[in-house]
Design an enzyme around this catalytic site. Structure first.
Site, PDB file in Angstrom:
ATOM      1  N   GLU A 254       0.731  -1.237   0.005  1.00 11.00           N
ATOM      2  CA  GLU A 254       0.107  -0.064   0.109  1.00 11.00           C
ATOM      3  C   GLU A 254       0.813   1.179   0.128  1.00 11.00           C
ATOM      4  O   GLU A 254       1.778   1.313   0.512  1.00 11.00           O
ATOM      5  CB  GLU A 254      -0.768   0.043   1.127  1.00 11.00           C
ATOM      6  CG  GLU A 254      -1.745   1.034   1.301  1.00 11.00           C
ATOM      7  CD  GLU A 254      -2.530   1.129   2.694  1.00 11.00           C
ATOM      8  OE1 GLU A 254      -3.823   1.348   3.007  1.00 11.00           O
ATOM      9  OE2 GLU A 254      -1.842   1.173   3.817  1.00 11.00           O
ATOM     10  N   LYS A 314      -9.843   0.593  -1.323  1.00  8.50           N
ATOM     11  CA  LYS A 314      -9.995  -0.003  -0.037  1.00  8.50           C
ATOM     12  C   LYS A 314     -11.472   0.627   0.507  1.00  8.50           C
ATOM     13  O   LYS A 314     -11.743   1.637   0.399  1.00  8.50           O
ATOM     14  CB  LYS A 314      -9.150   0.940   0.690  1.00  8.50           C
ATOM     15  CG  LYS A 314      -8.944   0.458   2.271  1.00  8.50           C
ATOM     16  CD  LYS A 314      -7.426   1.133   2.919  1.00  8.50           C
ATOM     17  CE  LYS A 314      -7.132   0.951   4.172  1.00  8.50           C
ATOM     18  NZ  LYS A 314      -6.177   1.664   4.790  1.00  8.50           N
ATOM     19  N   CYS A 365      -4.229  -3.177   4.393  1.00 12.05           N
ATOM     20  CA  CYS A 365      -3.908  -2.773   5.938  1.00 12.05           C
ATOM     21  C   CYS A 365      -4.941  -3.129   6.701  1.00 12.05           C
ATOM     22  O   CYS A 365      -5.103  -3.744   7.118  1.00 12.05           O
ATOM     23  CB  CYS A 365      -3.557  -1.238   5.534  1.00 12.05           C
ATOM     24  SG  CYS A 365      -2.536  -0.730   6.975  1.00 12.05           S
TER      25      CYS A 365
END
Length: 496
Positions: A254, A314, A365
């Site tokens: 990321e 995301k 994440c």
């Protein structure tokens, strides 16, 4: 050492997982016999002692943010403790307490502002005797098993002994102690899918970044992109030199480019040339502009021939990190909120992305802590799971190790290998049985190629989803309802 506040010792980087049931047992013993109001205060104080060190990584953002977060999260433990004081009056209360603990963790992961599921007890059990329960009922069932084991230990300690001889006391303690031992042992009987014989070679790049703390990219975001492009080229050179096997795919972290390659020709060229050098489809972590006012944290498939293609945006964004809740009020009261910059917007689809010979499951994440996001990606066909993460702000804190433990639990929960690519660490490869087969040190540039099994069979946990969690919450609600009813009945009878 595993006293009431010692629950955090079960969490990485220490990872002394037996402290979880022992610490929970002592928490239960401290609450047993207390009235709800006193239990609430004890629960709040106990949560402070646990969460202050467990969430110490938040200090990087600010001492005030850290203490505010701990203070808010501790309220959930206080409410759970008050309810536990009531259910302790019921038969088989260790079951009801463990179900209450699951309900509390569920609520923490839901509210406020999208919830904060970090520091769930299950995430202290990345590789322990309780981990197999993840394949049966996911993280909630692991938390339940640990809490049940701890409450059974407490039951043996607090069970009334007045007027009993020593032999009788030992006999009364033997049954709950035996049951406490049986809980983790029964996890070994949870059915697990077997190997399917298919593998894929995955290149992992950890490029590192020049900055630290909130200024993770320093003054030159282009250096971050260059570091990861160079890491990709080093894999290509190592393959040519015969030092590494040729990868089928490559994964970058990321934020491996914080410069939008769609809008910046130099960034596009840097990425494209490095991927052409390695010669295989690569998953790039990019921050891209959405219109003139927003951005997205994107997992972007980049082909060495055709360039950028499919992507995943995301879904679970970090509040005050990627977007600002209650913007007008927060900006007026808190200068640091402006550091978020352009506000991110969430994606609305799972992270199944075709990458070379496989459909990977992209997870970004913070999302690895959310059951529904990871499960949705696996159900959509993602295998192996790829966790792209940027932990540079929290380097050398307890966050990277805690996040790796989550990946270990997800591997077992869904029968999927997990590949983690991080900007500064910890990058890792976790086998489907939750074992860390390879990992990097932090704050170094590193890269490798790992051979990863491709599993397609789903676990029971993947198939049933949130059903076990809801069943446990219904148990908890019913127990509290019965306890409240009995208390009111007894009060009425006393008044009569």
């Amino acid at each position: 050492m595993c006293k009431r506040g010692g629950l955090f010792l079960a969490f990485p980087p220490l990872g002394w997982w037996p402290c979880a049931p022992l610490g929970l047992g002592l928490i239960v013993a401290s609450l047993y016999g207390a009235r709800p109001r006193r239990a609430a205060w004890l629960g709040y104080l106990g949560a402070l002692v646990f969460l202050v060190p467990a969430l110490a990584w938040v200090r990087t953002v600010g001492e005030d943010v850290w203490l505010m977060l701990v203070g808010v999260e501790s309220l959930f433990y206080a409410a759970m403790a008050a309810a536990a004081a009531l259910v302790f009056r019921l038969k088989w209360w260790p079951l009801w307490f463990a179900a209450l603990w699951v309900a509390m963790e569920w609520l923490r992961g839901l509210v406020p502002i999208g919830g904060f599921p970090w520091a769930r007890v299950a995430f202290s059990q990345g590789e322990s005797v309780f981990t197999p329960y993840a394949a049966l009922g996911g993280a909630p069932l692991v938390s339940f098993a640990v809490a049940l084991c701890g409450s059974l230990l407490a039951y043996a300690l607090v069970r009334p002994r007045t007027g009993l001889r020593r032999a009788a006391v030992l006999r009364r303690a033997a049954v709950p102690l035996a049951l406490a031992l049986a809980v983790p042992l029964l996890g070994l009987a949870v059915p697990r899918p077997g190997d399917e014989g298919r593998t894929v070679n995955v290149g992992i790049v950890q490029g590192s970044v020049p900055g630290r703390g909130l200024d993770i990219f320093g003054d030159e975001p282009a250096i971050v992109l260059k570091n990861h492009a160079d890491g990709t080229r080093r894999i290509a050179q190592a393959v040519r030199d015969g030092k590494l096997p040729k990868p089928d795919i490559v994964v970058l972290p990321e934020n491996s480019t914080d410069i939008d390659p769609y809008r910046d020709a130099s960034a596009y060229r840097t990425i494209d040339e490095s991927i052409k050098d390695v010669g295989v489809p690569t998953l790039v972590g990019a921050v891209v502009a959405i219109g003139d006012e927003h951005r997205a944290t994107r997992s972007l498939v980049w082909d060495p021939v055709t360039g950028p293609g499919a992507h995943y945006d995301k879904q679970h964004l970090v509040p005050f990190g990627e977007y600002t809740p209650f913007k007008e009020l927060v900006f007026a009261l808190w200068d640091r909120a402006a550091l978020v910059g352009r506000q991110s917007i969430p994606g609305d689809r799972p992270g199944d992305l075709r990458l070379g010979p496989v459909t990977i499951g992209a997870v970004n994440c913070y999302e690895v802590a959310y059951d529904d996001t990871v499960r949705g990606t696996v159900r959509a066909g993602g295998t192996p799971l790829v966790v792209q993460t940027n932990n540079a702000t929290y380097a050398l804190s307890n966050l990277p190790a805690q996040q790796l433990a989550m990946s270990q639990l997800r591997a077992v929960e869904h029968n999927r290998a997990v590949v983690t690519a991080a900007t500064t660490g910890i990058s890792a490869y976790v086998t489907p049985d939750g074992r860390v087969s390879w990992q990097t040190r932090e704050l170094v540039a590193d890269q490798t190629v790992v051979t990863v099994p491709v599993r397609t069979e789903q676990t029971i946990a993947t198939r049933v989803g949130a059903v076990p969690e809801w069943a446990l919450m219904v148990m908890a609600a019913a127990a509290v309802g019965v306890a409240v009813w009995r208390r009111r009945r007894d009060d009425r009878m006393g008044n009569d």
